[in-house]
Design a protein around this motif. Structure first.
Motif: not given
Ligand SMILES: Cc1ncc(COP(=O)(O)O)c(C=O)c1O
Length: 397
Positions: A150-161
């Motif tokens: 929830d700290d990142q709004g439940f959205k993964i970033s392109a960097d994480q991918i």
């Protein structure tokens, strides 16, 4: 003889859908006379709009009771192709690129089966819809789960991918608005992921089954519409179940580049033949009478939105529970880790002691949360919140 010997490796490895299991458990308790508050079902509690039902009934009366072409009845594929062209998902209204399947679930499965196999890795952002990892495994490929809390709004970033890529990565799964969190990717966030897919020669499956269930004036973006290359790489999956309250009709859609759509049609022709023929005429009525269909959806959205806010406020008023404000679908995904209990135990005890059915975050690859569906009556939400308050008041802080 050990009965396991009769089972294939696929059957031995696949788990039953935990969301359907919770719903079945709640229904069984209700049937046994218990006063259950069910927040488990991912199913709108409204009936299918009348004009869609009539079109389906008329099709039955007209004898549309035979096999249809595997990819769907031509009128529906054409109407959907025109709509997807308007949305910029395909350059031309080419019906061959559109497949009608027996449910969005099957569209997802065929998208994965058509593109992934042994040796391939599939990026699955968690919290994820319960079926993705199982489908990837059924295709013989390997799920690679990346968590976004929830700290990142439940959205993964392109960097994480990007950090999780390996030479075996083939496909990224996106689901916006999301089940179980209701979160929605902003255009820029999605563009970065699409750019990454283009740079690294990856495919994307964009599951847009909740595309029309949006709140707070939010906008849904379709990654396939971002560029010509994106249209080549993105497989867009959707369906009629959630938008038009047609879960039992079993009608999904898939749009992809011609080669993938052709493979999907072949897989479908060998596994289910076609989606139910007369049901497709109901869907056709929805697509051909779009403003009437959207009026019906907007009416449902008024109720969903009221319930969303009621549940959101109610959950956040419970000590030890915190919930992000969702922007789509009909789910909230509160964090319960502050109560000091695992999400599986929390949901089991809540059902046992207070007769409130929620789904453990564990099922969605996110421990410490639970999923509540607000596709249920206001009275159930009021009663369920009272019981949740009662249940959580027993925890010590
Ligand atoms: C994210 C997501 N995708 C796909 C589906 C499949 O829906 P259906 O098979 O009813 O069209 C669901 C249903 O729960 C879902 O939540």
């Amino acid at each position: 003889m050990n009965s396991k010997n009769y089972l294939s490796p696929w059957a031995m490895n696949v788990s039953p859908s935990p969301t359907l299991a919770v719903d079945a458990k709640a229904k069984a308790l209700k049937a046994a006379g218990e006063d259950v508050c069910g927040f488990g079902a991912g199913e709108p509690d409204f009936d299918t709009p009348e004009f869609i039902k009539q079109a389906g009934t008329q099709a039955l009366a007209d004898g549309k009771t035979k096999y249809a072409p595997a990819g769907g009845i031509p009128e529906l594929r054409q109407a959907l192709a025109e709509q997807y062209q308007e949305h910029g998902v395909i350059a031309e209204a080419n019906p061959a690129q559109v497949i009608v399947s027996p449910g969005g679930k099957y569209s997802c499965y065929l998208a994965i089966l058509a593109t992934c196999g042994p040796g391939d890795e599939v990026i699955i952002p968690a919290p994820y819809w319960v079926s993705y990892p199982e489908m990837v495994k059924l295709a013989g490929a390997t799920p690679k789960v990346i968590l976004a809390g929830d700290d990142q709004g439940f959205k993964i970033s392109a960097d994480q991918i990007e950090e999780s890529l390996s030479p075996a990565t083939k496909l990224i799964i996106l689901n916006s608005p999301s089940n179980p969190t209701g979160c929605l990717y902003e255009r820029e966030e999605m563009e970065q992921i699409v750019d990454l897919a283009c740079r690294k020669d990856l495919l994307i499956m964009s599951d847009e089954i909740y595309e029309y269930l949006l709140y707070d004036g939010s906008i849904h973006y379709r990654p396939a519409s971002f560029s010509e290359e994106a249209a080549e790489r993105v497989i867009t999956v959707s369906g009629f179940s959630k938008t038009f309250s047609m879960t039992g009709w079993r009608l999904g859609t898939l749009v992809a580049n011609p080669a993938i759509s052709k493979a999907v049609a072949s897989l479908q022709s060998q596994t289910t033949s076609n989606a139910t023929t007369f049901a497709q005429y109901g869907a056709l009525a929805a697509v051909q009478n779009w403003s009437q269909a959207m009026d019906a959806v907007n009416e449902m959205l008024v109720h969903f939105d009221r319930r969303r806010l009621k549940l959101f406020d109610g959950l956040n008023a419970i000590e030890g529970v915190s919930c992000l404000r969702s922007q789509g679908a009909f789910y909230l995904f509160p964090k319960i880790s502050g109560l000091g209990m695992g999400s599986e135990e929390f949901s089991n005890q809540l059902l046992e002691k207070e007769k409130v059915a929620v789904v453990s975050g564990h099922a969605f690859g996110a421990e410490g949360y639970v999923r509540l569906s607000y596709a249920t009556a206001d009275e159930i939400i009021d009663k369920g919140l009272d019981r949740l308050h009662e249940f959580c008041s027993n925890f010590e802080f």
